[in-house]
Structure formats: C-alpha cells, structure tokens
Design a protein around this motif. Structure first.
Motif, PDB file in Angstrom:
ATOM      1  N   GLU A   1       0.733  -1.283  -0.052  1.00  0.00           N
ATOM      2  CA  GLU A   1       0.095  -0.048  -0.059  1.00  0.00           C
ATOM      3  C   GLU A   1       0.870   1.177  -0.039  1.00  0.00           C
ATOM      4  O   GLU A   1       1.819   1.128   0.806  1.00  0.00           O
ATOM      5  CB  GLU A   1      -0.787  -0.003   1.016  1.00  0.00           C
ATOM      6  CG  GLU A   1      -1.978  -0.884   1.073  1.00  0.00           C
ATOM      7  CD  GLU A   1      -3.039  -0.896   2.328  1.00  0.00           C
ATOM      8  OE1 GLU A   1      -3.285   0.176   2.583  1.00  0.00           O
ATOM      9  OE2 GLU A   1      -3.632  -1.619   2.848  1.00  0.00           O
ATOM     10  N   SER A   2       0.431   2.252  -0.782  1.00  0.00           N
ATOM     11  CA  SER A   2       1.189   3.551  -0.832  1.00  0.00           C
ATOM     12  C   SER A   2       0.336   4.595  -0.001  1.00  0.00           C
ATOM     13  O   SER A   2      -0.864   4.497   0.003  1.00  0.00           O
ATOM     14  CB  SER A   2       1.278   4.081  -2.079  1.00  0.00           C
ATOM     15  OG  SER A   2       1.693   5.306  -2.153  1.00  0.00           O
ATOM     16  N   PRO A   3       1.077   5.399   0.732  1.00  0.00           N
ATOM     17  CA  PRO A   3       0.467   6.441   1.503  1.00  0.00           C
ATOM     18  C   PRO A   3      -0.068   7.498   0.583  1.00  0.00           C
ATOM     19  O   PRO A   3      -0.561   8.701   1.268  1.00  0.00           O
ATOM     20  CB  PRO A   3       1.764   6.782   2.330  1.00  0.00           C
ATOM     21  CG  PRO A   3       2.733   6.731   1.716  1.00  0.00           C
ATOM     22  CD  PRO A   3       2.630   5.512   0.778  1.00  0.00           C
ATOM     23  N   VAL A   4       0.305   7.623  -0.591  1.00  0.00           N
ATOM     24  CA  VAL A   4      -0.277   8.643  -1.620  1.00  0.00           C
ATOM     25  C   VAL A   4      -1.267   7.725  -2.601  1.00  0.00           C
ATOM     26  O   VAL A   4      -0.871   6.818  -3.022  1.00  0.00           O
ATOM     27  CB  VAL A   4       0.806   9.207  -2.324  1.00  0.00           C
ATOM     28  CG1 VAL A   4       0.275  10.285  -3.258  1.00  0.00           C
ATOM     29  CG2 VAL A   4       1.820  10.102  -1.359  1.00  0.00           C
ATOM     30  N   ASP A   5      -2.181   8.145  -2.957  1.00  0.00           N
ATOM     31  CA  ASP A   5      -3.251   7.718  -3.929  1.00  0.00           C
ATOM     32  C   ASP A   5      -3.499   9.000  -5.127  1.00  0.00           C
ATOM     33  O   ASP A   5      -4.116   9.834  -4.652  1.00  0.00           O
ATOM     34  CB  ASP A   5      -4.721   7.262  -3.248  1.00  0.00           C
ATOM     35  CG  ASP A   5      -5.491   6.849  -4.295  1.00  0.00           C
ATOM     36  OD1 ASP A   5      -5.028   6.300  -5.422  1.00  0.00           O
ATOM     37  OD2 ASP A   5      -6.769   6.732  -3.928  1.00  0.00           O
ATOM     38  N   VAL A   6      -2.969   8.640  -6.096  1.00  0.00           N
ATOM     39  CA  VAL A   6      -3.225   9.692  -7.279  1.00  0.00           C
ATOM     40  C   VAL A   6      -4.013   9.050  -8.219  1.00  0.00           C
ATOM     41  O   VAL A   6      -3.863   8.006  -8.819  1.00  0.00           O
ATOM     42  CB  VAL A   6      -1.807   9.823  -7.997  1.00  0.00           C
ATOM     43  CG1 VAL A   6      -1.893  10.629  -9.260  1.00  0.00           C
ATOM     44  CG2 VAL A   6      -0.862  10.587  -7.007  1.00  0.00           C
ATOM     45  N   GLN A   7      -5.220   9.641  -8.949  1.00  0.00           N
ATOM     46  CA  GLN A   7      -6.213   9.136  -9.526  1.00  0.00           C
ATOM     47  C   GLN A   7      -6.592  10.507 -10.454  1.00  0.00           C
ATOM     48  O   GLN A   7      -7.001  11.616 -10.292  1.00  0.00           O
ATOM     49  CB  GLN A   7      -7.475   9.031  -8.936  1.00  0.00           C
ATOM     50  CG  GLN A   7      -7.466   7.855  -7.888  1.00  0.00           C
ATOM     51  CD  GLN A   7      -8.671   7.520  -7.294  1.00  0.00           C
ATOM     52  OE1 GLN A   7      -9.629   8.003  -7.810  1.00  0.00           O
ATOM     53  NE2 GLN A   7      -8.523   6.838  -6.123  1.00  0.00           N
ATOM     54  N   GLU A   8      -6.418   9.971 -11.892  1.00  0.00           N
ATOM     55  CA  GLU A   8      -6.667  10.938 -12.871  1.00  0.00           C
ATOM     56  C   GLU A   8      -8.105  10.953 -13.116  1.00  0.00           C
ATOM     57  O   GLU A   8      -8.800   9.871 -13.237  1.00  0.00           O
ATOM     58  CB  GLU A   8      -5.920  10.655 -14.273  1.00  0.00           C
ATOM     59  CG  GLU A   8      -6.194  11.551 -15.313  1.00  0.00           C
ATOM     60  CD  GLU A   8      -5.421  11.394 -16.488  1.00  0.00           C
ATOM     61  OE1 GLU A   8      -6.187  10.856 -17.611  1.00  0.00           O
ATOM     62  OE2 GLU A   8      -4.274  11.738 -16.371  1.00  0.00           O
ATOM     63  N   ILE A   9      -8.997  11.919 -12.858  1.00  0.00           N
ATOM     64  CA  ILE A   9     -10.328  12.257 -12.762  1.00  0.00           C
ATOM     65  C   ILE A   9     -11.074  12.354 -14.006  1.00  0.00           C
ATOM     66  O   ILE A   9     -12.086  11.947 -14.525  1.00  0.00           O
ATOM     67  CB  ILE A   9     -10.827  13.363 -11.810  1.00  0.00           C
ATOM     68  CG1 ILE A   9     -10.208  13.020 -10.281  1.00  0.00           C
ATOM     69  CG2 ILE A   9     -12.431  13.304 -11.768  1.00  0.00           C
ATOM     70  CD1 ILE A   9     -10.724  11.696  -9.733  1.00  0.00           C
ATOM     71  N   PHE A  10     -10.171  13.267 -14.876  1.00  0.00           N
ATOM     72  CA  PHE A  10     -10.904  13.892 -16.215  1.00  0.00           C
ATOM     73  C   PHE A  10      -9.667  14.510 -17.267  1.00  0.00           C
ATOM     74  O   PHE A  10      -8.724  15.037 -16.670  1.00  0.00           O
ATOM     75  CB  PHE A  10     -11.865  14.956 -15.786  1.00  0.00           C
ATOM     76  CG  PHE A  10     -12.700  15.317 -17.217  1.00  0.00           C
ATOM     77  CD1 PHE A  10     -13.548  14.787 -17.951  1.00  0.00           C
ATOM     78  CD2 PHE A  10     -12.284  16.589 -17.585  1.00  0.00           C
ATOM     79  CE1 PHE A  10     -14.022  15.154 -19.027  1.00  0.00           C
ATOM     80  CE2 PHE A  10     -12.649  17.184 -18.524  1.00  0.00           C
ATOM     81  CZ  PHE A  10     -14.031  16.402 -19.424  1.00  0.00           C
ATOM     82  N   THR A  11      -9.677  13.940 -18.305  1.00  0.00           N
ATOM     83  CA  THR A  11      -8.937  14.520 -19.375  1.00  0.00           C
ATOM     84  C   THR A  11      -9.714  14.905 -20.648  1.00  0.00           C
ATOM     85  O   THR A  11     -10.680  14.098 -20.949  1.00  0.00           O
ATOM     86  CB  THR A  11      -7.749  13.485 -19.837  1.00  0.00           C
ATOM     87  OG1 THR A  11      -6.984  13.163 -18.659  1.00  0.00           O
ATOM     88  CG2 THR A  11      -6.742  14.265 -20.916  1.00  0.00           C
TER      89      THR A  11
END
Length: 141
Positions: free
Chosen positions: A25-35
């Motif tokens: 598990e990573s302490p940072v969660d990056v999610q691309e929401i919209f492009t």
C-alpha cells in the motif's frame, strides 16, 4: 540487493505502464479524474496570450438559483462535487451535470446559464487556464 533490484524493476514497469502497481500500500493515492482536449460541444480550445495565470474557483449554487447568461473568454474545467447543474446554451441546447461529472468550456462555447436543477445546493469546482487581466466570465446582456 535482490530487494533493490525488485524495486527498480517494479518502478521501470510502472513507468512503462502506469496502471501496474506494487502490491504494498502507498500512502499517496493519485487518480486522474478527467482529461479532455475538447469543450462540451466537441470544439478544440486555445489558451489566451499574455502572462499565464491559473485559477481555482469554488462555486456554490443554492437550490433553485441560476447563474445568469454569460460566456467564458478562456478555457476552464468544471467538476461537480455535489448536486446537479444544468447548462442551457443561448442556442437552446442544454446539458445536465451531476455529482462526479467533469467538463470543459471555452471561448467557443455559446453563451449560457448554469442553473441548479437538483434538490439541494450544488458545488462546482472550476480550474481556469487564463492570462493576467482576462476575466473568467463575461456577463451577457
């Protein structure tokens, strides 16, 4: 040594294909929401000339309220955090955006209103790619 080699290999795979993740598990969660490279009408948009300026705006539209007829001289990205907003173009075309929806407007987007069409206040976040001295919104008369 083997652990470092594994980490380097996993990192290299992630660079090649960002959807690959490490099991830990990573302490940072990056999610691309919209492009998007087009506005809501399918038109390309252009950035204004001048000294670049980014803006982030939170807009709350109370239940039953409407943002009057206006246009945008610069590209902007909208994201509906909560509620429901209906964009009605001067041309008669309307589009409804609900919680979680994102969209792009630009100088090509016809003048429009933005009305709260839900049952509670609506919150929209707007990120604007502009230049110093250029307004985000131009009211229509």
């Amino acid at each position: 040594m083997i652990k470092n080699l594994f980490i380097a290999l996993a990192f290299a795979l992630m660079l090649i294909n960002p959807s690959i993740s490490i099991a830990a598990e990573s302490p940072v969660d990056v999610q691309e929401i919209f492009t998007s490279s087009e506005n809501i009408d399918g038109d390309n948009f252009k950035y204004p000339k001048g000294k670049a300026e980014m803006r982030l705006i939170r807009v709350e539209v109370k239940n039953g309220a409407t943002i009057p007829m206006h246009s945008h001289p610069v590209p902007l990205l909208g994201h509906i955090e909560s509620g429901e907003l209906t964009l009605a173009e001067k041309t008669g075309i309307s589009k409804t955006f609900k919680e979680g929806d994102s969209f792009v407007l630009s100088a090509n987007t016809p003048a429009h209103t933005m009305a709260n069409s839900g049952n509670s206040s609506a919150v929209m976040w707007v990120a604007v790619a502009s230049a110093e001295g250029i307004p985000t919104l131009n009211p229509e008369e």
